[in-house]
Enzyme design. Sequence first.
Site, PDB file in Angstrom:
ATOM      1  N   GLY A 137     -14.109 -59.644  25.342  1.00 54.21           N
ATOM      2  CA  GLY A 137     -13.535 -58.833  24.270  1.00 54.21           C
ATOM      3  C   GLY A 137     -13.399 -59.552  22.949  1.00 54.21           C
ATOM      4  O   GLY A 137     -12.853 -58.998  21.995  1.00 54.21           O
ATOM      5  N   GLU A 152     -17.948 -52.358  27.258  1.00 58.29           N
ATOM      6  CA  GLU A 152     -18.528 -53.397  28.126  1.00 58.29           C
ATOM      7  C   GLU A 152     -18.067 -53.217  29.567  1.00 58.29           C
ATOM      8  O   GLU A 152     -18.850 -53.352  30.505  1.00 58.29           O
ATOM      9  CB  GLU A 152     -18.128 -54.787  27.621  1.00 58.29           C
ATOM     10  CG  GLU A 152     -18.835 -55.181  26.336  1.00 58.29           C
ATOM     11  CD  GLU A 152     -18.357 -56.494  25.760  1.00 58.29           C
ATOM     12  OE1 GLU A 152     -19.133 -57.128  25.041  1.00 58.29           O
ATOM     13  OE2 GLU A 152     -17.207 -56.879  25.996  1.00 58.29           O
TER      14      GLU A 152
HETATM   15  C1  5RP Z   1     -17.652 -59.007  23.109  1.00 57.76           C
HETATM   16  C2  5RP Z   1     -17.623 -59.965  24.232  1.00 57.76           C
HETATM   17  C3  5RP Z   1     -18.583 -61.100  24.174  1.00 57.76           C
HETATM   18  O1  5RP Z   1     -19.439 -61.018  25.264  1.00 57.76           O
HETATM   19  C4  5RP Z   1     -17.811 -62.379  24.215  1.00 57.76           C
HETATM   20  O2  5RP Z   1     -16.892 -62.360  23.130  1.00 57.76           O
HETATM   21  C5  5RP Z   1     -18.731 -63.594  24.095  1.00 57.76           C
HETATM   22  O3  5RP Z   1     -19.280 -63.624  22.824  1.00 57.76           O
HETATM   23  P1  5RP Z   1     -20.304 -64.749  22.371  1.00 57.76           P
HETATM   24  O4  5RP Z   1     -21.505 -64.616  23.225  1.00 57.76           O
HETATM   25  O5  5RP Z   1     -20.553 -64.423  20.910  1.00 57.76           O
HETATM   26  O6  5RP Z   1     -19.632 -66.074  22.532  1.00 57.76           O
HETATM   27  O7  5RP Z   1     -16.886 -59.849  25.185  1.00 57.76           O
HETATM   28  O8  5RP Z   1     -16.623 -58.055  23.220  1.00 57.76           O
END
Ligand code: 5RP
Length: 231
Positions: free
Chosen positions: A101, A109
């Site tokens: 999140g 998601e």
């Molecule tokens: C978005 C998410 C993303 O998957 C999580 O924040 C990981 O992000 P990143 O790959 O940019 O590190 O849950 O809501």
Amino acid sequence: MSDQQTQLKQQAAERAVEFVQSGMVVGLGTGSTAIFATRRIGQLLADGQLKDIIGIATSRRTDEEARKLGIPLLPDDLPQPVDVTIDGADEIDPDFHLIKGGGGALLREKIVAQASSRFVVVADESKLSDKLGTNFRLPVEVLEFAWRSQLQFLESLGAKAEVRQNADGSRFLTDSGNLILDCDFGPIADPLELAASLGSRAGIVEHGLFLYMATDVIIAGQDGIRHLTGK
Ligand code: 5RP
């Protein structure tokens, strides 16, 4: 983010795309790691190595990117099961429980992940953690109506909670028009118990604890790529 971390994210995401086969319905995750999977799928479709893929995007941002890449998308009413979803995570514990999140897309998601036969989490090794909540605050999506009562409820559970803001100081709104309360619980002793408390509170639309959902975790690190599967 360093160039090296970006490379690791790309490696993990591209490895996960090896699970995608022609004819599949594929959940397209959100964030700086998952986007590499979406781009790779777009590339494989464009050069004919994959055919008849239908994507389901977990956010407006991913939807826009997938359209640009020419990936056919399912309508929002998600009429069929999803074969595989590839998505990132903010924190991953040894039981494959996740905090998600960070990008504010947790609701969609989770919906897409729960509809998927296979939920592949992709990350660089910095996301591994002994206990959820150690390195990342837990995002909790709440209705704007009476949101302060949710803030007080979260504080009563031990969190320091604050409303997520955009860079200009305005309140961040999710794709569904809700607020996010970022909650610092510190290391979470019992994620199941916390998830049950959050899940039973009216006004909390969804929370970023993804428990017993990941079937596969692909971690890219200095020593290479590891594919971990459920226990
Ligand atoms: C978005 C998410 C993303 O998957 C999580 O924040 C990981 O992000 P990143 O790959 O940019 O590190 O849950 O809501």
